[in-house]
Design an enzyme around this catalytic site. Sequence first.
Site, PDB file in Angstrom:
ATOM      1  N   HIS A 202      -6.644  -7.500  -4.167  1.00  0.00           N
ATOM      2  CA  HIS A 202      -7.095  -6.540  -3.141  1.00  0.00           C
ATOM      3  C   HIS A 202      -8.585  -6.213  -3.267  1.00  0.00           C
ATOM      4  O   HIS A 202      -9.140  -5.543  -2.396  1.00  0.00           O
ATOM      5  CB  HIS A 202      -6.299  -5.231  -3.230  1.00  0.00           C
ATOM      6  CG  HIS A 202      -4.846  -5.375  -2.883  1.00  0.00           C
ATOM      7  ND1 HIS A 202      -4.416  -5.847  -1.662  1.00  0.00           N
ATOM      8  CD2 HIS A 202      -3.714  -5.117  -3.605  1.00  0.00           C
ATOM      9  CE1 HIS A 202      -3.083  -5.866  -1.644  1.00  0.00           C
ATOM     10  NE2 HIS A 202      -2.632  -5.438  -2.806  1.00  0.00           N
TER      11      HIS A 202
ATOM     12  N   ASP B 134       1.962 -13.096  -3.524  1.00  0.00           N
ATOM     13  CA  ASP B 134       2.265 -11.673  -3.691  1.00  0.00           C
ATOM     14  C   ASP B 134       2.832 -11.103  -2.379  1.00  0.00           C
ATOM     15  O   ASP B 134       2.513 -11.585  -1.292  1.00  0.00           O
ATOM     16  CB  ASP B 134       0.973 -10.937  -4.064  1.00  0.00           C
ATOM     17  CG  ASP B 134       1.185  -9.496  -4.497  1.00  0.00           C
ATOM     18  OD1 ASP B 134       1.187  -9.243  -5.723  1.00  0.00           O
ATOM     19  OD2 ASP B 134       1.329  -8.611  -3.621  1.00  0.00           O
TER      20      ASP B 134
ATOM     21  N   HIS C  25       2.061  -8.384  -0.959  1.00  0.00           N
ATOM     22  CA  HIS C  25       0.999  -7.761  -0.170  1.00  0.00           C
ATOM     23  C   HIS C  25      -0.087  -8.777   0.189  1.00  0.00           C
ATOM     24  O   HIS C  25      -0.375  -9.679  -0.597  1.00  0.00           O
ATOM     25  CB  HIS C  25       0.366  -6.598  -0.944  1.00  0.00           C
ATOM     26  CG  HIS C  25       1.347  -5.549  -1.343  1.00  0.00           C
ATOM     27  ND1 HIS C  25       1.939  -5.539  -2.589  1.00  0.00           N
ATOM     28  CD2 HIS C  25       1.855  -4.502  -0.662  1.00  0.00           C
ATOM     29  CE1 HIS C  25       2.770  -4.492  -2.657  1.00  0.00           C
ATOM     30  NE2 HIS C  25       2.746  -3.856  -1.509  1.00  0.00           N
TER      31      HIS C  25
ATOM     32  N   ASP D 202       6.325  -9.112  -6.421  1.00  0.00           N
ATOM     33  CA  ASP D 202       6.832  -7.914  -5.742  1.00  0.00           C
ATOM     34  C   ASP D 202       7.570  -8.262  -4.449  1.00  0.00           C
ATOM     35  O   ASP D 202       7.967  -7.374  -3.698  1.00  0.00           O
ATOM     36  CB  ASP D 202       5.724  -6.881  -5.493  1.00  0.00           C
ATOM     37  CG  ASP D 202       4.391  -7.493  -5.113  1.00  0.00           C
ATOM     38  OD1 ASP D 202       4.331  -8.708  -4.863  1.00  0.00           O
ATOM     39  OD2 ASP D 202       3.399  -6.745  -5.050  1.00  0.00           O
TER      40      ASP D 202
HETATM   41 ZN   LIG Z   1       1.542  -6.764  -4.299  1.00  0.00          ZN
END
Ligand SMILES: [Zn+2]
Length: 342
Positions: free
Chosen positions: A160, A196, A198, A285
């Site tokens: 991120h 991931d 996200h 995740d």
């Molecule tokens: Zn994540």
Amino acid sequence: MKTVYSPRHLGHSGNMELVAGAIVPAFEMPSRADFILSRLDEVKLGPVIDPTEHDFSTAARVHRQDYLDFLPTVYPRWKAEGRDGTALPFTWPTRGLRGDVLPESIDGALGYYSFDAGIGMVEGSWDAIKSSHDVALTAAGLVQGGERAAYALCRPPGHHAGAAFMGGYCFINNAAVAAQWFLDQGAKRVSILDVDYHHGNGTQEIFYARSDVQVINFHADPMQEYPYFLGHADETGAGEGEGFNLNYPLRWGTSWESWNAALEDGCAKLADYAPDVVVVSLGVDTFEKDPISKFKLTTEDFPKIGARIAKLGLPTLFVQEGGYAVADIGVNAVGVLTGFES
Ligand SMILES: [Zn+2]
């Protein structure tokens, strides 16, 4: 497969975050790495080695120098204000505000260099961030030296973090730094495969206008899920980078069949690009029991991800990103690695 790991991540501990209206201990906690480490030992994946120190010259090719200079100063400045606990931002330069002027205040500076409050820092955070960066580059060195694959057990994660901002538990973008390092060692093209849950908004931002790094993301649809403001399918790159950014946004409730269909499509595009090396942003995740996520992958699915990546037949660096079902993270993350090796 060798793993690179540093216990210095343990200093990044006790930090808090804001979730659903409450200040709670951050989901990104030290025990995540402990569970992975003990699972690595259980399955005897291979030696676990210490990172070697690296300077920030490669990091400065993907991050802005002023941002890299800011990170180690955060907690000392926070303390100098007479505070302890977790350093957190609370104001951001959104539309209509000045995003080009760095405030003198630590609170203002934290907002200037972040996009959310998921980046709580404590006394030992900077040392952990630095060690995570060293872990990624040391593992990259193993692949460059001829290993088929290596695993960077990074904590904190990185995907991120953008050129000049932190967010989502991420400070230095370990996968992006490693990709840049491979290029600097002579690779012509690098692909980053981000599995991931996200969207890896930081990685996308860093390489968006470049053709020497292909960025492929499989993630929860930003219409429903964090980080909300990037990760749509129509973000395909800009300028020279047009066509080299690929997003596969998937709806809440996605299970293996549709997730895997996206992976297959992404792997075909990766093979067309023919990179010299693959960097995998390894988040687990996507797991059905993850406390902050809404996909339905099971423990049995993770080795299949590793096996598909192995089929690409390319030198591969795995860089640990997210995964917050702490008791299962070891089995799931290491499952990808054993699936790769089998
Ligand atoms: Zn994540």
